[in-house]
Motif scaffolding. Structure first.
Motif, PDB file in Angstrom:
ATOM      1  N   GLU A 165       0.831  -1.199   0.000  1.00 21.97           N
ATOM      2  CA  GLU A 165       0.000   0.000   0.000  1.00 21.97           C
ATOM      3  C   GLU A 165       0.869   1.255   0.000  1.00 21.97           C
ATOM      4  O   GLU A 165       0.571   2.236  -0.692  1.00 21.97           O
ATOM      5  N   GLY A 166       1.965   1.220   0.747  1.00 20.57           N
ATOM      6  CA  GLY A 166       2.866   2.370   0.795  1.00 20.57           C
ATOM      7  C   GLY A 166       3.463   2.701  -0.557  1.00 20.57           C
ATOM      8  O   GLY A 166       3.556   3.876  -0.936  1.00 20.57           O
ATOM      9  N   GLU A 167       3.861   1.675  -1.297  1.00 19.63           N
ATOM     10  CA  GLU A 167       4.444   1.907  -2.628  1.00 19.63           C
ATOM     11  C   GLU A 167       3.386   2.449  -3.587  1.00 19.63           C
ATOM     12  O   GLU A 167       3.646   3.370  -4.362  1.00 19.63           O
ATOM     13  N   LEU A 168       2.178   1.889  -3.533  1.00 15.15           N
ATOM     14  CA  LEU A 168       1.097   2.403  -4.382  1.00 15.15           C
ATOM     15  C   LEU A 168       0.802   3.863  -4.057  1.00 15.15           C
ATOM     16  O   LEU A 168       0.593   4.672  -4.958  1.00 15.15           O
ATOM     17  N   HIS A 169       0.783   4.180  -2.781  1.00 12.74           N
ATOM     18  CA  HIS A 169       0.506   5.560  -2.381  1.00 12.74           C
ATOM     19  C   HIS A 169       1.618   6.495  -2.883  1.00 12.74           C
ATOM     20  O   HIS A 169       1.332   7.593  -3.373  1.00 12.74           O
ATOM     21  N   LYS A 170       2.878   6.065  -2.780  1.00 10.72           N
ATOM     22  CA  LYS A 170       3.989   6.887  -3.283  1.00 10.72           C
ATOM     23  C   LYS A 170       3.836   7.156  -4.775  1.00 10.72           C
ATOM     24  O   LYS A 170       4.056   8.268  -5.236  1.00 10.72           O
ATOM     25  N   ILE A 171       3.453   6.131  -5.522  1.00 14.97           N
ATOM     26  CA  ILE A 171       3.262   6.309  -6.967  1.00 14.97           C
ATOM     27  C   ILE A 171       2.097   7.261  -7.215  1.00 14.97           C
ATOM     28  O   ILE A 171       2.196   8.185  -8.013  1.00 14.97           O
ATOM     29  N   LYS A 172       1.000   7.025  -6.506  1.00 13.53           N
ATOM     30  CA  LYS A 172      -0.202   7.851  -6.701  1.00 13.53           C
ATOM     31  C   LYS A 172       0.093   9.331  -6.484  1.00 13.53           C
ATOM     32  O   LYS A 172      -0.337  10.176  -7.267  1.00 13.53           O
ATOM     33  N   ILE A 173       0.832   9.664  -5.432  1.00 14.56           N
ATOM     34  CA  ILE A 173       1.059  11.082  -5.141  1.00 14.56           C
ATOM     35  C   ILE A 173       2.030  11.742  -6.110  1.00 14.56           C
ATOM     36  O   ILE A 173       2.071  12.966  -6.184  1.00 14.56           O
ATOM     37  N   THR A 174       2.777  10.946  -6.862  1.00 11.80           N
ATOM     38  CA  THR A 174       3.659  11.546  -7.871  1.00 11.80           C
ATOM     39  C   THR A 174       2.908  11.855  -9.159  1.00 11.80           C
ATOM     40  O   THR A 174       3.417  12.583  -9.999  1.00 11.80           O
ATOM     41  N   LEU A 175       1.721  11.301  -9.311  1.00 15.39           N
ATOM     42  CA  LEU A 175       0.935  11.481 -10.527  1.00 15.39           C
ATOM     43  C   LEU A 175      -0.083  12.596 -10.314  1.00 15.39           C
ATOM     44  O   LEU A 175      -0.401  12.965  -9.191  1.00 15.39           O
ATOM     45  N   SER A 176      -0.631  13.100 -11.402  1.00 15.57           N
ATOM     46  CA  SER A 176      -1.640  14.150 -11.288  1.00 15.57           C
ATOM     47  C   SER A 176      -2.926  13.587 -10.674  1.00 15.57           C
ATOM     48  O   SER A 176      -3.160  12.377 -10.667  1.00 15.57           O
ATOM     49  N   ASP A 177      -3.754  14.490 -10.172  1.00 12.01           N
ATOM     50  CA  ASP A 177      -4.975  14.098  -9.464  1.00 12.01           C
ATOM     51  C   ASP A 177      -5.921  13.258 -10.312  1.00 12.01           C
ATOM     52  O   ASP A 177      -6.715  12.488  -9.770  1.00 12.01           O
ATOM     53  N   ASP A 178      -5.855  13.404 -11.636  1.00 10.39           N
ATOM     54  CA  ASP A 178      -6.789  12.645 -12.469  1.00 10.39           C
ATOM     55  C   ASP A 178      -6.504  11.139 -12.450  1.00 10.39           C
ATOM     56  O   ASP A 178      -7.319  10.352 -12.900  1.00 10.39           O
ATOM     57  N   TYR A 179      -5.371  10.711 -11.879  1.00 11.09           N
ATOM     58  CA  TYR A 179      -5.062   9.287 -11.750  1.00 11.09           C
ATOM     59  C   TYR A 179      -5.761   8.642 -10.558  1.00 11.09           C
ATOM     60  O   TYR A 179      -5.722   7.426 -10.400  1.00 11.09           O
ATOM     61  N   ALA A 180      -6.380   9.439  -9.709  1.00 14.99           N
ATOM     62  CA  ALA A 180      -7.000   8.916  -8.488  1.00 14.99           C
ATOM     63  C   ALA A 180      -7.921   7.720  -8.747  1.00 14.99           C
ATOM     64  O   ALA A 180      -7.834   6.726  -8.015  1.00 14.99           O
ATOM     65  N   PRO A 181      -8.807   7.750  -9.761  1.00 15.00           N
ATOM     66  CA  PRO A 181      -9.700   6.604  -9.945  1.00 15.00           C
ATOM     67  C   PRO A 181      -8.950   5.294 -10.211  1.00 15.00           C
ATOM     68  O   PRO A 181      -9.433   4.224  -9.840  1.00 15.00           O
ATOM     69  N   LEU A 182      -7.799   5.386 -10.801  1.00  8.33           N
ATOM     70  CA  LEU A 182      -7.010   4.191 -11.099  1.00  8.33           C
ATOM     71  C   LEU A 182      -6.479   3.559  -9.814  1.00  8.33           C
ATOM     72  O   LEU A 182      -6.396   2.343  -9.699  1.00  8.33           O
ATOM     73  N   PHE A 183      -6.152   4.383  -8.847  1.00  8.27           N
ATOM     74  CA  PHE A 183      -5.551   3.902  -7.609  1.00  8.27           C
ATOM     75  C   PHE A 183      -6.549   3.713  -6.476  1.00  8.27           C
ATOM     76  O   PHE A 183      -6.365   2.835  -5.635  1.00  8.27           O
ATOM     77  N   ASP A 184      -7.581   4.537  -6.415  1.00  8.80           N
ATOM     78  CA  ASP A 184      -8.466   4.541  -5.259  1.00  8.80           C
ATOM     79  C   ASP A 184      -9.165   3.206  -5.032  1.00  8.80           C
ATOM     80  O   ASP A 184      -9.271   2.755  -3.895  1.00  8.80           O
ATOM     81  N   SER A 185      -9.618   2.564  -6.087  1.00  2.44           N
ATOM     82  CA  SER A 185     -10.319   1.293  -5.884  1.00  2.44           C
ATOM     83  C   SER A 185      -9.364   0.228  -5.355  1.00  2.44           C
ATOM     84  O   SER A 185      -9.743  -0.599  -4.522  1.00  2.44           O
ATOM     85  N   VAL A 186      -8.125   0.258  -5.786  1.00  2.00           N
ATOM     86  CA  VAL A 186      -7.138  -0.716  -5.308  1.00  2.00           C
ATOM     87  C   VAL A 186      -6.751  -0.404  -3.874  1.00  2.00           C
ATOM     88  O   VAL A 186      -6.702  -1.304  -3.026  1.00  2.00           O
TER      89      VAL A 186
END
Length: 137
Positions: free
Chosen positions: A108-129
């Motif tokens: 989860e920590g690695e996914l969160h690190k990746i998510k925060i480096t991307l723009s906000d529009d990537y949230a749907p890709l990560f949020d469900s996981v």
């Protein structure tokens, strides 16, 4: 998750029949993600994956793995689609389906690190996981 388990789970989630189809989608997703990440983020991510998936990340040259090219989620879908030779909607579908298999393979920590480096529009890709990783078992 071990590599054979990944292949089995990915076949089911992606609705494909062969290991090669799984690898084609995996390569399109991981190469696109790697193009987007900067520094050693792709290598850190790959270290948590089965060796054959790390090898796919390392197909992208070290210089290109370090660039951190910025693009929106819609372009991510388009790049996946282009790499697979499919339409953009299919690229989007494969991206989301693949993420459902890929996400649980990474902390989860690695996914969160990746998510925060991307723009906000990537949230749907990560949020469900991320939300499924936080759900009680």
């Amino acid at each position: 998750m071990q590599y054979p388990e990944f292949i089995h789970a990915a076949k089911e989630k992606l609705g494909v029949q062969t290991e090669q189809e799984v690898l084609d989608i995996t390569r399109a997703f991981l190469h696109t993600l790697t193009e987007h990440l900067a520094g050693n983020a792709a290598d850190n991510l790959g270290a948590q994956l089965p060796a054959p998936l790390l090898d796919i990340i390392r197909e992208v040259s070290p210089e290109d793995r370090d660039q951190g090219e910025r693009f929106k989620l819609t372009e991510f879908y388009e790049r996946v689609a282009d790499k697979l030779g499919v339409d953009n909607e299919t690229g989007k579908q494969y991206t989301h389906q693949f993420m459902q298999v890929f996400g649980p393979m990474v902390t989860e920590g690695e996914l969160h690190k990746i998510k925060i480096t991307l723009s906000d529009d990537y949230a749907p890709l990560f949020d469900s996981v991320l939300s499924s990783q936080n759900a009680p078992q």
